[in-house]
Design an enzyme around this catalytic site. Sequence first.
Site, mmCIF file in Angstrom:
data_model
loop_
_atom_site.group_PDB
_atom_site.id
_atom_site.type_symbol
_atom_site.label_atom_id
_atom_site.label_comp_id
_atom_site.label_asym_id
_atom_site.label_seq_id
_atom_site.Cartn_x
_atom_site.Cartn_y
_atom_site.Cartn_z
ATOM 1 N N ASN A 594 -7.139 0.163 -7.027
ATOM 2 C CA ASN A 594 -8.145 1.106 -6.502
ATOM 3 C C ASN A 594 -7.406 2.630 -5.929
ATOM 4 O O ASN A 594 -6.798 2.457 -4.957
ATOM 5 C CB ASN A 594 -8.650 0.615 -5.035
ATOM 6 N N PRO A 595 -7.602 3.545 -6.778
ATOM 7 C CA PRO A 595 -6.743 4.762 -6.619
ATOM 8 C C PRO A 595 -7.032 5.410 -5.192
ATOM 9 O O PRO A 595 -6.144 5.934 -4.263
ATOM 10 C CB PRO A 595 -7.226 5.860 -7.513
ATOM 11 N N VAL A 665 2.110 -1.472 -2.599
ATOM 12 C CA VAL A 665 2.289 -0.142 -2.395
ATOM 13 C C VAL A 665 2.095 -0.108 -0.719
ATOM 14 O O VAL A 665 2.253 0.929 0.030
ATOM 15 C CB VAL A 665 0.990 0.876 -2.608
ATOM 16 N N GLU A 667 4.514 -0.608 1.409
ATOM 17 C CA GLU A 667 5.809 -0.366 2.057
ATOM 18 C C GLU A 667 6.674 0.680 1.197
ATOM 19 O O GLU A 667 7.588 1.404 1.809
ATOM 20 C CB GLU A 667 6.551 -1.543 2.366
HETATM 21 MO MO1 MOS Z 1 5.427 -6.087 6.473
HETATM 22 S S1 MOS Z 1 6.833 -5.417 7.654
HETATM 23 O O1 MOS Z 1 6.462 -6.861 5.147
HETATM 24 O O2 MOS Z 1 4.484 -7.243 7.478
#
Ligand code: MOS
Length: 705
Positions: A594-595, A665, A667
């Site tokens: 979902n862009p 996406v 982290e």
């Molecule tokens: Mo995230 S810090 O992997 O819950």
Amino acid sequence: MTDLTESISAPPVGVVGTSHVRLEGREKVTGAARYAADVPFEGLAHGSLVLATVARGRITSIGVDDVLAMPGVLGVIHHGNAPRLNPEAGLLGTGDATLQLLQDDRVPHVGRPVALVVAETAEQARAGADALVVTYEEEEADLVFSADHPGSYTPAAAPEKHKGDVDAELAAAPVVVDQRYTTPQEHHSAMEPHASMARWADGRLEVVDSNQGSFLVSYVLSVLFRLDPGVVRVRAEHVGGGFGSKGIGPQLILAVMATTELKRPVRVALTRRQVFATTGMRAATDQRVRLGADSTGRLRAIDHDTATHTSTIHEFVEFPGEVTNALYAADAIRIRTSLVKVNLPTPTWMRAPGCAPGSFALESAMDELAEAVGVDPVELRLRNEPEVGPISGLPFTSRNLVGCLTEGARRFGWADRDPRPGVRREGRWLLGTGMAAGIYGAGSLPSTAAITAHPDGTFTVGIGAADIGTGARTALVLVAADALEVPTSAIRIDIADSDLGQAWFAGGSRGTSSWTWAITAAATDLREKLADIAHIPADGITGRADTAPLIGALEQRENHAHGAQFAEVAVDPSSGEVRVRRMLGIFAAGRIINPLTTRSQLIGGMTMGISMALHEEGLRDAQFGGQVNGDLAGYHVSAHADIPAIEADWVPDYDPSNPSGVKGVGEVAIVGTAAAVANAVWHATGTRQRSLPISLERILTTTNA
Ligand code: MOS
């Protein structure tokens, strides 16, 4: 590298790859969405935490009687009367003493919950908690972590990892960068404070919670309280952010104790200060990075040493070396971690654990190497692009860091950059640009899902996923619609209920990849069942899947999302102010479902990265260990005015190891941001910033006006 361009440049066949607003968006913006502390229950009582005020010691008395006499107070739960917990309970399957609340008179750190006051109203509970007198026999506490702490050791969970002879390569390398980088304690600071309601009803323990994975929480709760797993039901319909801190919170454990003792539904909602004190943090790190290179910038050695800390009761290891594992090729690589146990709360996963602080160190060092060898920072990274996992030797599932770097450089206008630092000025501002690369692990974890076809042509998808504000619910409906070849309007989705069965939690950026796989497999099972029957009975036909065997059969691969970030900053050397003027992030994160919400998550990640670069720092009193800025006034998280125009986009990528091609996406966009900003600050001022956050004081004490 496999050329995947063909398979992904084709126009989307269904709704996956097209933008959709959140299904629950209207509920959220109108205030109709109920969060854990909003759900009404008949006969609800309220619990308020009492936290230890000493850094280490033993509880000698608790003034229970005075508080029991206060208006509305129903009970005080403390170590003398609390239910006994199972020490084997922990989120990762091994015992975590952080969860062993009110089990004895020991105080391992300031802020440890020592009692829960339960009353008819939240105000009465809080008044009781404020009035509860707890006395302690104090003991000497060890509060200050340092890299040369005498108690430092190598944790079994993070053994030395290496290939080649790092010392020999460093000794032989014509160019060596050898620097220390530090990052402070940081706090998740989700918008919604942790809250839980627990009650016993019809022989089941029913919980309404704010968490990142209701199945996992229900399971750990069942172990902790020695209950049959089927007895516990946990739900978390809407969650206002988690960032790693919403596993099993102290408020939940105490609410379950209270409802069990008092036979009333009990809600425990943490105050903001209690969130800071009791729900974990990112540990501080002190990292030494040594890079050895030849005169063209080709890496001969990367040596990444981290010192960090945990509590005295549980070993959690922040692992910055993770980033060095797979970002660059080098003849020799070594990753080492040392840990110190101090009388502070147990740290936990937070916003790209490991890689966020690790990338600040590695990507700052790479910028220093670029300066030392006189090679452009983007070009330096291109020259060290690995063909296979630098340590493991395993192939990548897919890798398009090169695409991120080149497309990012093009769109940012990097080619026009004057490499000399401290040469651009605009009135009182010194201007500079900087960049960094990023990487974060991807992959799928075992999950179950069920999809029921109803006679009216609609479908109900049930999966124990969590939507912590990411748009997960919406993404899963798009994938289900394509898998069933029906419009999204034909699909209803139930998530965030442990009764829906085992599923991976919203963590490690692996939610969408794990859940979409289970949904795709359940859709296949359902379609096979539907092919065999003439009509659907009134109670529907259900297809089911458990991806554990499919995931177990995967070949080992290096699997990561990648990114490159570019920042322009303005620094006022007379006030110390740093303003980020613009940022661009280009990512390669598998197929994008979902862009619209993906872009939001990427911008959110970059915002957290800017926040980490410039603002966030948990400060503690060195004598008593208490946090002196445990609120959102003193602990500054980037606010709207701190954030410039951020552009986030992506280049083609596809993860062939799961049916939707998804990486994640959540982290990757936090990884590298702080280094990109720090490198831009160096370019503006000519002074390196090797400690986060890059505060006014740090600029003022290091930069000549
Ligand atoms: Mo995230 S810090 O992997 O819950």
